[in-house]
Scaffold this active site. Structure first.
Site, PDB file in Angstrom:
ATOM      1  N   LYS A  69     -20.016  -7.458 -15.444  1.00 40.65           N
ATOM      2  CA  LYS A  69     -21.283  -7.759 -16.349  1.00 40.65           C
ATOM      3  C   LYS A  69     -22.563  -7.454 -15.432  1.00 40.65           C
ATOM      4  CE  LYS A  69     -24.063 -11.339 -16.532  1.00 40.65           C
ATOM      5  NZ  LYS A  69     -25.339 -10.588 -16.826  1.00 40.65           N
ATOM      6  N   GLY A  90     -24.767  -8.429 -21.392  1.00 48.66           N
ATOM      7  CA  GLY A  90     -25.299  -9.635 -21.760  1.00 48.66           C
ATOM      8  C   GLY A  90     -25.899 -10.546 -20.799  1.00 48.66           C
ATOM      9  N   ASP A  91     -26.396 -11.819 -21.125  1.00 45.77           N
ATOM     10  CA  ASP A  91     -27.226 -12.659 -20.272  1.00 45.77           C
ATOM     11  C   ASP A  91     -26.319 -13.454 -19.484  1.00 45.77           C
ATOM     12  OD1 ASP A  91     -26.842 -14.615 -21.911  1.00 45.77           O
ATOM     13  OD2 ASP A  91     -28.744 -14.958 -22.583  1.00 45.77           O
ATOM     14  N   GLY A  92     -26.507 -14.042 -18.281  1.00 45.41           N
ATOM     15  CA  GLY A  92     -25.924 -15.030 -17.450  1.00 45.41           C
ATOM     16  C   GLY A  92     -25.474 -16.265 -18.206  1.00 45.41           C
ATOM     17  N   PRO A  93     -26.410 -16.894 -18.768  1.00 46.14           N
ATOM     18  CA  PRO A  93     -26.033 -18.312 -19.233  1.00 46.14           C
ATOM     19  C   PRO A  93     -24.666 -18.152 -20.386  1.00 46.14           C
ATOM     20  CG  PRO A  93     -28.245 -18.147 -19.151  1.00 46.14           C
ATOM     21  CD  PRO A  93     -27.714 -16.984 -18.851  1.00 46.14           C
ATOM     22  N   GLY A 113     -21.944 -14.594 -18.321  1.00 41.97           N
ATOM     23  CA  GLY A 113     -21.742 -14.925 -16.778  1.00 41.97           C
ATOM     24  C   GLY A 113     -21.022 -16.374 -17.199  1.00 41.97           C
ATOM     25  N   GLU A 118     -22.654 -14.235  -3.206  1.00 44.40           N
ATOM     26  CA  GLU A 118     -23.747 -13.882  -2.203  1.00 44.40           C
ATOM     27  C   GLU A 118     -25.090 -14.424  -3.160  1.00 44.40           C
ATOM     28  OE1 GLU A 118     -26.453 -10.074  -0.528  1.00 44.40           O
ATOM     29  OE2 GLU A 118     -24.866  -9.700  -2.018  1.00 44.40           O
ATOM     30  N   CYS A 178     -32.459  -8.134  -1.132  1.00 41.14           N
ATOM     31  CA  CYS A 178     -31.849  -9.421  -0.651  1.00 41.14           C
ATOM     32  C   CYS A 178     -31.717  -9.531   0.663  1.00 41.14           C
ATOM     33  CB  CYS A 178     -30.572  -9.627  -0.976  1.00 41.14           C
ATOM     34  SG  CYS A 178     -29.323  -8.556  -0.889  1.00 41.14           S
ATOM     35  N   GLU A 212     -36.662 -16.939  -2.374  1.00 42.01           N
ATOM     36  CA  GLU A 212     -36.566 -15.464  -1.955  1.00 42.01           C
ATOM     37  C   GLU A 212     -37.361 -14.774  -2.805  1.00 42.01           C
ATOM     38  OE1 GLU A 212     -32.895 -12.362  -1.636  1.00 42.01           O
ATOM     39  OE2 GLU A 212     -32.714 -14.022  -3.048  1.00 42.01           O
TER      40      GLU A 212
END
Length: 279
Positions: free
Chosen positions: A71, A102-105, A108, A146, A180, A279
């Protein structure tokens, strides 16, 4: 693309080289240790450096004999879609590599919870990483992460000080700061602080926002949400008393559109400030 594409290719090449000589079965005294594929891997990748982030997960998973569900970030899915087409054309068997968007919530979280996924690998924010680990716990998945950090660039007294500061600031500004491993905190001996500030200001001042100086060109941030987040962090740092060396809120001088951010340097930053932690 001069850095983005070779970085992705490098992960594929390295995995191929390791696989060629890797011993999956090794004798340890009278015991045979046999390393087997984990199984189905759920891979969740971020929007920055997408090809690099994709291949550093996909290549070792395929080399180990795992099937996988990828994803990519919903903000940068095209690299993953192109890579999926490449893998298809290369003859990877159906069902080995699977791409979902799709999105994380939603997706994911679904990957992290799914009982038929044996491992989840996540790269992204610390907050999302915590959610992934919690969601994966009920099915006792292996979890590799990570997460976000505020990379420290520590320069000691015996370093080639001028070169180290110049390199550190340039590395931070590369890719418009969207890496990162960007060394976003510069820690120097207090006696050298004024010199570090002068060098940092000079490096930032040489940035351009077109193609006139390729070595110091800065492009826009990737999207509006990231632009607003960076603007908020800069504004908060000023309000909290950090000393603004250069830059600040708003677009660079002469830039009227696009998600361009002024190359910004702060001094006298305290560890509790968000600018020193986010970050």
């Amino acid at each position: 693309h001069s850095a983005h594409v070779p970085a992705g290719l490098g992960h594929l090449q390295r995995a191929f080289e390791v696989l060629r000589d890797y011993e999956f079965d090794r004798a340890h005294g009278s015991t045979l240790i046999s390393r087997e594929a984990i199984g189905v891997c759920g891979l969740i990748t971020p929007w920055n450096w997408p090809l690099n982030q994709l291949t550093c997960k996909i290549a070792p998973a395929l080399a180990a004999g795992c099937t996988l569900v990828l994803k990519p970030s919903e903000k940068a899915p095209l690299s993953a879609m192109l890579l999926a087409d490449i893998l298809h054309q290369a003859g990877v068997p159906k069902g080995v590599f699977n791409l979902i968007n799709g999105d994380g919530p939603t997706l994911g979280d679904g990957i992290a919870r799914h009982p038929d996924i044996d491992m989840v690998s996540f790269t992204g924010s610390t907050g999302a990483g915590i959610a992934v680990a919690k969601a994966a716990a009920d099915t006792v998945k292996r979890v590799s992460q990570e997460l976000g950090g505020k990379s420290a660039n520590l320069i000691l007294a015996d370093a080639d000080f001028d070169a180290a500061v110049r390199h550190g600031v340039s590395s931070c500004l590369r890719n418009s700061g969207q890496s990162c491993n960007a060394p976003t905190r510069l820690l120097v001996p207090r006696a050298q602080l004024a010199r570090a500030i002068d060098i940092a200001r000079s490096v930032a001042a040489h940035s351009c926002f077109d193609d006139s100086q390729v070595s110091s060109a800065m492009g826009p941030l990737a999207n509006g949400a990231q632009f607003e987040r960076v603007q908020a962090l800069i504004g908060a740092a000023i309000e909290q008393g950090a000393r603004l060396v250069c830059g600040g809120v708003g677009r660079p001088e002469g830039v009227t559109q696009g998600y361009f951010v002024k190359p910004t340097v702060f001094a006298d930053v305290h560890p509790h400030m968000p600018i020193a932690r986010e970050e």
